[in-house]
Design a protein around this motif. Sequence first.
Motif, short mmCIF file in Angstrom:
data_model
loop_
_atom_site.label_atom_id
_atom_site.label_comp_id
_atom_site.label_asym_id
_atom_site.label_seq_id
_atom_site.Cartn_x
_atom_site.Cartn_y
_atom_site.Cartn_z
N THR A 6 13.26 -33.56 0.71
CA THR A 6 13.75 -33.75 2.08
C THR A 6 12.74 -34.55 2.89
N LEU A 7 11.46 -34.25 2.73
CA LEU A 7 10.42 -34.98 3.45
C LEU A 7 10.41 -36.46 3.06
N ILE A 8 10.50 -36.74 1.78
CA ILE A 8 10.53 -38.13 1.32
C ILE A 8 11.78 -38.85 1.82
N ALA A 9 12.91 -38.15 1.79
CA ALA A 9 14.16 -38.77 2.23
C ALA A 9 14.12 -39.10 3.72
N VAL A 10 13.63 -38.18 4.52
CA VAL A 10 13.55 -38.43 5.97
C VAL A 10 12.60 -39.58 6.26
N PHE A 11 11.44 -39.58 5.61
CA PHE A 11 10.49 -40.68 5.81
C PHE A 11 11.11 -42.02 5.42
N ALA A 12 11.80 -42.07 4.29
CA ALA A 12 12.39 -43.33 3.82
C ALA A 12 13.47 -43.83 4.78
N VAL A 13 14.28 -42.93 5.30
CA VAL A 13 15.34 -43.35 6.22
C VAL A 13 14.75 -43.84 7.54
N VAL A 14 13.78 -43.12 8.09
CA VAL A 14 13.16 -43.54 9.34
C VAL A 14 12.44 -44.87 9.17
N PHE A 15 11.72 -45.03 8.06
CA PHE A 15 11.04 -46.29 7.78
C PHE A 15 12.05 -47.42 7.61
N GLY A 16 13.19 -47.13 6.99
CA GLY A 16 14.24 -48.13 6.84
C GLY A 16 14.78 -48.61 8.17
N PHE A 17 14.95 -47.67 9.10
CA PHE A 17 15.41 -48.07 10.44
C PHE A 17 14.34 -48.86 11.19
N LEU A 18 13.07 -48.55 10.96
CA LEU A 18 12.00 -49.35 11.56
C LEU A 18 12.02 -50.78 11.02
N LEU A 19 12.28 -50.90 9.72
CA LEU A 19 12.38 -52.24 9.13
C LEU A 19 13.59 -53.00 9.67
#
Length: 91
Positions: free
Chosen positions: A12-25
């Motif tokens: 869950t931690l990895i998934a949330v980080f990846a999604v937030v980072f994706g939106f930053l990109l």
Amino acid sequence: MRLYKTVTVFSTLIAVFAVVFGFLLLDAAALGTGLLRQLVRSILSALSLSPTDSLLSAAFAVAGLLSIATGAAVYVLGTRFTAEEMGEESA
């Protein structure tokens, strides 16, 4: 049960980080400004590379979508994990 909790928390931690980072990109791709875009541009200029704005926006957009998709896949796979104690109860 300990392994189940560990897998659930970290997936869950990895998934949330990846999604937030994706939106930053995606934000860096759409606005054309921001710290992330300036950081990448300064790193590329230090390497004597100067991509066009459209190429940089496309790269940010593709990387953002891939990051969001990776986060979704990690979350889905993490929710499929079960422990032995969670087996089907027979009636």
